[in-house]
Design a protein around this motif. Structure first.
Motif, short mmCIF file in Angstrom:
data_model
loop_
_atom_site.label_atom_id
_atom_site.label_comp_id
_atom_site.label_asym_id
_atom_site.label_seq_id
_atom_site.Cartn_x
_atom_site.Cartn_y
_atom_site.Cartn_z
N UNK A 196 0.86 -1.17 0.00
CA UNK A 196 0.00 0.00 0.00
C UNK A 196 0.90 1.23 0.00
N UNK A 197 0.51 2.24 -0.76
CA UNK A 197 1.29 3.48 -0.77
C UNK A 197 1.23 4.14 0.60
N UNK A 198 2.36 4.67 1.03
CA UNK A 198 2.45 5.26 2.37
C UNK A 198 2.48 6.78 2.31
N UNK A 199 1.88 7.35 1.30
CA UNK A 199 1.84 8.80 1.20
C UNK A 199 0.52 9.22 0.57
N UNK A 200 0.17 10.46 0.78
CA UNK A 200 -1.09 11.01 0.31
C UNK A 200 -0.81 11.81 -0.96
N UNK A 201 -1.19 11.28 -2.10
CA UNK A 201 -0.90 11.96 -3.37
C UNK A 201 -1.65 13.28 -3.50
N UNK A 202 -2.85 13.37 -2.93
CA UNK A 202 -3.59 14.63 -3.01
C UNK A 202 -2.88 15.72 -2.24
N UNK A 203 -2.34 15.38 -1.07
CA UNK A 203 -1.59 16.36 -0.28
C UNK A 203 -0.34 16.79 -1.04
N UNK A 204 0.31 15.85 -1.74
CA UNK A 204 1.49 16.19 -2.54
C UNK A 204 1.13 17.16 -3.66
N UNK A 205 0.01 16.93 -4.31
CA UNK A 205 -0.42 17.82 -5.39
C UNK A 205 -0.72 19.22 -4.85
N UNK A 206 -1.36 19.29 -3.69
CA UNK A 206 -1.67 20.60 -3.10
C UNK A 206 -0.40 21.34 -2.70
N UNK A 207 0.57 20.61 -2.14
CA UNK A 207 1.84 21.23 -1.77
C UNK A 207 2.58 21.72 -3.02
N UNK A 208 2.60 20.91 -4.07
CA UNK A 208 3.26 21.33 -5.31
C UNK A 208 2.60 22.57 -5.90
N UNK A 209 1.28 22.64 -5.82
CA UNK A 209 0.58 23.82 -6.33
C UNK A 209 0.94 25.05 -5.51
#
Length: 97
Positions: A20-33
């Motif tokens: 299982x992935x151990x990170x939140x991709x949506x949070x990563x996208x928001x941080x990158x934005x």
């Protein structure tokens, strides 16, 4: 496959293990934005200044997110306390009738 520090082994209800992935991709996208707003400034920096500024921005962003989570938890607590008070008030009214 994802790097080993970004996946965890999880066991489902049937006892089967899977990755299982151990990170939140949506949070990563928001941080990158959010970081995208600083791109023009960061592009013009030396490597040392870039690294320091990026670390400072990430620190400030983390502090802001933690503070906002605390505010949300407090407001949720206030809402649940208000609901409890409303229920208690409703019980008192029912007892009086």
């Amino acid at each position: 496959m994802d790097p080993p520090n970004l996946v965890v082994v999880e066991t489902d209800r049937n006892g089967n293990q899977h990755y299982k992935r151990a990170f939140n991709t949506q949070a990563c996208e928001q941080l990158n934005a959010w970081l995208g707003g600083f791109q023009y400034i960061l592009n013009r920096m030396s490597i040392a200044n870039f690294n320091w500024t990026l670390h400072a921005l990430l620190f400030l962003h983390t502090q802001r997110v933690i503070r906002l989570q605390g505010v949300e938890e407090e407001s949720e607590d206030d809402v649940s306390e208000t609901e409890d008070e409303d229920e208690e008030a409703g019980d008192e009214v029912e007892r009086e009738v």
